[in-house]
Design a protein around this motif. Structure first.
Motif, PDB file in Angstrom:
ATOM      1  N   MET A 162       8.642 -11.467  11.435  1.00 32.92           N
ATOM      2  CA  MET A 162       8.397 -11.767  10.029  1.00 32.92           C
ATOM      3  C   MET A 162       7.056 -11.213   9.572  1.00 32.92           C
ATOM      4  O   MET A 162       6.940 -10.669   8.491  1.00 32.92           O
ATOM      5  N   ASN A 163       6.059 -11.324  10.402  1.00 36.32           N
ATOM      6  CA  ASN A 163       4.728 -10.864  10.060  1.00 36.32           C
ATOM      7  C   ASN A 163       4.700  -9.343   9.868  1.00 36.32           C
ATOM      8  O   ASN A 163       4.074  -8.845   8.956  1.00 36.32           O
ATOM      9  N   GLN A 164       5.434  -8.617  10.727  1.00 33.43           N
ATOM     10  CA  GLN A 164       5.486  -7.165  10.625  1.00 33.43           C
ATOM     11  C   GLN A 164       6.202  -6.742   9.328  1.00 33.43           C
ATOM     12  O   GLN A 164       5.777  -5.813   8.674  1.00 33.43           O
ATOM     13  N   LYS A 165       7.267  -7.429   8.946  1.00 32.24           N
ATOM     14  CA  LYS A 165       7.993  -7.123   7.714  1.00 32.24           C
ATOM     15  C   LYS A 165       7.110  -7.339   6.488  1.00 32.24           C
ATOM     16  O   LYS A 165       7.191  -6.603   5.515  1.00 32.24           O
ATOM     17  N   MET A 166       6.269  -8.375   6.558  1.00 35.64           N
ATOM     18  CA  MET A 166       5.376  -8.655   5.433  1.00 35.64           C
ATOM     19  C   MET A 166       4.357  -7.525   5.272  1.00 35.64           C
ATOM     20  O   MET A 166       4.070  -7.105   4.167  1.00 35.64           O
ATOM     21  N   TRP A 167       3.817  -7.012   6.374  1.00 29.76           N
ATOM     22  CA  TRP A 167       2.851  -5.930   6.310  1.00 29.76           C
ATOM     23  C   TRP A 167       3.493  -4.641   5.785  1.00 29.76           C
ATOM     24  O   TRP A 167       2.880  -3.909   5.006  1.00 29.76           O
ATOM     25  N   ILE A 168       4.727  -4.395   6.196  1.00 29.99           N
ATOM     26  CA  ILE A 168       5.446  -3.213   5.717  1.00 29.99           C
ATOM     27  C   ILE A 168       5.696  -3.334   4.215  1.00 29.99           C
ATOM     28  O   ILE A 168       5.479  -2.374   3.459  1.00 29.99           O
ATOM     29  N   ALA A 169       6.134  -4.505   3.776  1.00 31.70           N
ATOM     30  CA  ALA A 169       6.385  -4.720   2.343  1.00 31.70           C
ATOM     31  C   ALA A 169       5.094  -4.586   1.547  1.00 31.70           C
ATOM     32  O   ALA A 169       5.077  -3.994   0.456  1.00 31.70           O
ATOM     33  N   LEU A 170       4.000  -5.086   2.067  1.00 26.71           N
ATOM     34  CA  LEU A 170       2.703  -4.979   1.402  1.00 26.71           C
ATOM     35  C   LEU A 170       2.260  -3.515   1.313  1.00 26.71           C
ATOM     36  O   LEU A 170       1.782  -3.068   0.265  1.00 26.71           O
ATOM     37  N   ALA A 171       2.455  -2.756   2.400  1.00 24.57           N
ATOM     38  CA  ALA A 171       2.089  -1.338   2.400  1.00 24.57           C
ATOM     39  C   ALA A 171       2.935  -0.562   1.393  1.00 24.57           C
ATOM     40  O   ALA A 171       2.410   0.270   0.642  1.00 24.57           O
ATOM     41  N   VAL A 172       4.241  -0.819   1.366  1.00 25.14           N
ATOM     42  CA  VAL A 172       5.123  -0.147   0.412  1.00 25.14           C
ATOM     43  C   VAL A 172       4.720  -0.517  -1.010  1.00 25.14           C
ATOM     44  O   VAL A 172       4.665   0.342  -1.901  1.00 25.14           O
ATOM     45  N   GLY A 173       4.422  -1.763  -1.245  1.00 22.45           N
ATOM     46  CA  GLY A 173       3.986  -2.213  -2.571  1.00 22.45           C
ATOM     47  C   GLY A 173       2.706  -1.518  -3.003  1.00 22.45           C
ATOM     48  O   GLY A 173       2.564  -1.098  -4.160  1.00 22.45           O
ATOM     49  N   CYS A 174       1.754  -1.369  -2.077  1.00 21.75           N
ATOM     50  CA  CYS A 174       0.497  -0.681  -2.396  1.00 21.75           C
ATOM     51  C   CYS A 174       0.748   0.793  -2.712  1.00 21.75           C
ATOM     52  O   CYS A 174       0.134   1.349  -3.634  1.00 21.75           O
ATOM     53  N   ILE A 175       1.635   1.423  -1.956  1.00 21.78           N
ATOM     54  CA  ILE A 175       1.954   2.828  -2.211  1.00 21.78           C
ATOM     55  C   ILE A 175       2.605   2.990  -3.578  1.00 21.78           C
ATOM     56  O   ILE A 175       2.260   3.900  -4.340  1.00 21.78           O
ATOM     57  N   VAL A 176       3.534   2.113  -3.920  1.00 22.70           N
ATOM     58  CA  VAL A 176       4.194   2.171  -5.224  1.00 22.70           C
ATOM     59  C   VAL A 176       3.173   1.941  -6.333  1.00 22.70           C
ATOM     60  O   VAL A 176       3.159   2.650  -7.345  1.00 22.70           O
ATOM     61  N   LEU A 177       2.311   0.972  -6.164  1.00 23.58           N
ATOM     62  CA  LEU A 177       1.273   0.684  -7.162  1.00 23.58           C
ATOM     63  C   LEU A 177       0.328   1.874  -7.325  1.00 23.58           C
ATOM     64  O   LEU A 177      -0.030   2.240  -8.453  1.00 23.58           O
ATOM     65  N   LEU A 178      -0.050   2.507  -6.222  1.00 27.19           N
ATOM     66  CA  LEU A 178      -0.908   3.684  -6.281  1.00 27.19           C
ATOM     67  C   LEU A 178      -0.204   4.837  -7.002  1.00 27.19           C
ATOM     68  O   LEU A 178      -0.818   5.528  -7.826  1.00 27.19           O
ATOM     69  N   ALA A 179       1.076   5.031  -6.742  1.00 24.11           N
ATOM     70  CA  ALA A 179       1.844   6.087  -7.405  1.00 24.11           C
ATOM     71  C   ALA A 179       1.917   5.840  -8.917  1.00 24.11           C
ATOM     72  O   ALA A 179       1.772   6.769  -9.718  1.00 24.11           O
TER      73      ALA A 179
END
Length: 168
Positions: A1-18
């Protein structure tokens, strides 16, 4: 669960940066589109792909300033002796001339022909006047902030007949 949260956070940051980069690029492009760049002469070959090769030859008409607005619209500012000012805008046919600042509620609107060129004349007697026409694949607009009787007609034929713009 912890790894999925970090992946979702990273994807969210990338989308926000884009999204942020897209917005900043759009703002930069909008700023460039409004930018008014001065030129020494009406040759916009390297930026807009055209140049003005002939202007009215009347001795009372003096070219004062030359600009390119947003890499597409030429603006030539004239003084017509003794105290009249005129702005001529030129762009390739179909490119907006950015006339928002010249749009008024004109009292008079007529259509005239100068050497077979259809010219729309809008004016307020003694006040603003805006003339628009298309010639040789270029659109033109001539604006006077103030006029006097005979000024519009007297200058219009010079500008329509004598102004020449070519692709370069």
């Amino acid at each position: 669960m912890n790894q999925k949260m970090w992946i979702a956070l990273a994807v969210g940051c990338i989308v926000l940066l884009a999204i942020l980069l897209t917005v900043l690029r759009a703002l930069w492009i909008a700023k460039k589109d409004r930018e008014k760049r001065p030129f020494d002469k009406p040759d916009f070959t390297n930026y807009a792909g055209f140049k003005v090769t002939n202007l009215p030859g009347d001795e009372i008409v003096r070219l004062e300033s030359v600009y390119l607005i947003g890499r597409k619209v030429a603006q030539l500012e004239f003084v017509i002796d003794p105290e009249w000012k005129a702005i001529l805008r030129i762009a390739r046919k179909g490119v907006p001339l950015r006339l928002e600042e010249f749009q008024q509620n004109y009292e008079q609107r007529t259509v005239t022909y100068e050497d077979g060129v259809r010219v729309v004349v809008q004016q307020n007697p003694g006040g603003e006047a805006l003339m628009t026409w298309t010639k040789d694949e270029f659109d033109y607009a001539l604006y006077f902030e103030r006029t006097q009787m005979g000024l519009v007609g007297g200058m219009l034929d010079d500008f329509v007949r004598e102004t020449e713009t070519v692709e370069s």
